[in-house]
Design a protein around this motif. Structure first.
Motif, PDB file in Angstrom:
ATOM      1  N   ALA A 320      -7.015   1.638  -2.124  1.00  0.00           N
ATOM      2  CA  ALA A 320      -5.783   2.096  -2.779  1.00  0.00           C
ATOM      3  C   ALA A 320      -4.732   0.997  -2.711  1.00  0.00           C
ATOM      4  O   ALA A 320      -4.413   0.506  -1.621  1.00  0.00           O
ATOM      5  N   LEU A 321      -4.199   0.603  -3.875  1.00  0.00           N
ATOM      6  CA  LEU A 321      -3.185  -0.445  -3.928  1.00  0.00           C
ATOM      7  C   LEU A 321      -1.772   0.112  -3.870  1.00  0.00           C
ATOM      8  O   LEU A 321      -0.804  -0.641  -3.854  1.00  0.00           O
ATOM      9  N   THR A 322      -1.630   1.413  -3.873  1.00  0.00           N
ATOM     10  CA  THR A 322      -0.369   2.076  -3.577  1.00  0.00           C
ATOM     11  C   THR A 322      -0.710   3.443  -3.011  1.00  0.00           C
ATOM     12  O   THR A 322      -1.797   3.986  -3.268  1.00  0.00           O
ATOM     13  N   ARG A 323       0.209   4.011  -2.259  1.00  0.00           N
ATOM     14  CA  ARG A 323      -0.049   5.331  -1.668  1.00  0.00           C
ATOM     15  C   ARG A 323       1.012   6.351  -2.061  1.00  0.00           C
ATOM     16  O   ARG A 323       0.952   7.496  -1.620  1.00  0.00           O
ATOM     17  N   HIS A 324       1.980   5.924  -2.848  1.00  0.00           N
ATOM     18  CA  HIS A 324       3.013   6.844  -3.293  1.00  0.00           C
ATOM     19  C   HIS A 324       3.074   6.824  -4.823  1.00  0.00           C
ATOM     20  O   HIS A 324       3.268   5.763  -5.429  1.00  0.00           O
TER      21      HIS A 324
END
Length: 365
Positions: A320-324
């Motif tokens: 995952a390259l972002t989590r939000h």
């Protein structure tokens, strides 16, 4: 809402509350018990994520009286709402009759912008759920492009250096990590992700808030992801392919700025483009946040395919390259033919996004 990525990390999905007018703390509480709770009910989920927007005045009230912050946290828990991200771009008055260029004030040359962002970080560290160690804040891309001087650039650099120092100090005090994402936007000093890479300091706790609508208006394909993506704002631009004045006229409204771009150029606002600054016969993309699930009559459409591509890039791989992920359609009140109950539209957008995450292999928790 929370999702498990195949890499084992938790991805948070929220919607941004800057769509609701709330300039006071009582107004925020009304918003949580009203529209936000209705969205949660429509989705049928036990826990709904919010990208909370707190005006300058609300942030000041919360920090002046610690009991109010405790009360706000308790209200979130009681209503089945959680906050892991704040929208720190608008300072105040985001749903006033006319916003336009005011949304970029104060900019990052101002001590007021620094103080506001640090205050939001203090608040977020205390609002984070007990089992969440990291929160994020989105902010404007330094300043609007006009009146940019070397002196102003130096002030921005000083303020951002102070921001980093204070975020590290907050982490040491609270045990919570708060990261700030600068949000490239057409017309600003940082318009695109390549400009962000060139102009923003490459420091930990800082990164990008990647707004899909903004990147699509800039025809960024693919965006430069050299900097970490602190948050993805799931949003769609309005597209006219090709442009005709009759199709877009209803979207030329007076509250928000609607930067418009085609292959031939760029204008600050849709009215300027329709006045002859951009030629007809080309595809125009307009900074008018459209519902993610919207289906429009030709020649109008949205940049939903672009958003789906970004979701694949950021969340479709092994890591995952972002989590939000924050759904941000703040234009319901000015949208032609918009629903009388914006909560229904917001719930439909979140459901659309939930479906896209499931397609990428993320499991709802």
């Amino acid at each position: 809402m929370r999702f498990r990525h195949p890499d084992g990390s938790t991805v948070h999905l929220a919607y941004c509350t800057n769509v609701h007018p709330a300039e006071t703390l009582p107004g925020v509480h009304d918003q949580l018990a009203g529209a936000c709770s209705r969205v949660r009910s429509l989705l049928g989920v036990d826990r709904l994520g919010l990208g909370l927007w707190l005006s300058r005045d609300v942030a000041s009230t919360l920090l002046a009286d610690p009991s109010e912050l405790v009360r706000l946290r308790a209200a979130l828990e009681r209503l089945g709402l959680e906050v892991v991200t704040l929208n720190g771009f608008p300072y105040r008055g985001f749903q006033q009759e006319v916003v336009k260029y005011r949304v970029y004030e104060p900019d990052w040359a101002s001590p007021s912008r620094l103080r506001y962002t640090l205050d939001l970080a203090e608040i977020l560290a205390q609002l984070l759920p007990a089992d969440v160690a990291e929160g994020t804040i989105s902010t404007l891309p330094l300043a609007w492009r006009t009146d940019w001087t070397p002196t102003k650039a130096e002030a921005v650099s000083r303020n951002i250096a102070t921001l980093c120092d204070e975020l590290h100090a907050l982490s040491s005090r609270s045990g919570k990590t708060i990261r700030v994402g600068f949000e490239p936007e057409p017309g600003c000093i940082v318009e695109t992700t390549p400009q962000a890479t060139a102009l923003l300091p490459h420091l930990d706790l800082l990164g990008l808030c990647l707004d899909a609508c903004h990147a699509a208006v800039g025809f960024e394909d693919p965006p430069d992801l050299t900097l970490p993506v602190v948050k993805l704002q799931a949003s769609c631009a309005l597209e006219a392919a090709p442009y005709t004045q009759s199709a877009l006229a209803a979207y030329d409204e007076h509250r928000f700025l609607h930067q418009t771009r085609s292959a031939s150029g760029f204008t600050d606002d849709l009215g300027e483009a329709m006045g002859g600054a951009l030629p007809p016969g080309e595809t125009w993309r307009v900074h008018f946040h459209m519902p993610l699930h919207a289906e429009l009559p030709p020649p109008l459409t949205t940049t939903a395919p672009y958003l789906r591509g970004l979701l694949r890039t950021l969340l479709g791989g092994d890591t995952a390259l972002t989590r939000h992920v924050e759904v941000e359609t703040y234009t319901w009140t000015v949208m032609p033919g918009g629903p009388s109950d914006a909560a229904e539209g917001i719930a439909a957008e979140l459901d659309w996004t939930r479906g896209r995450l499931a397609e990428l292999g993320l499991k709802e928790l």
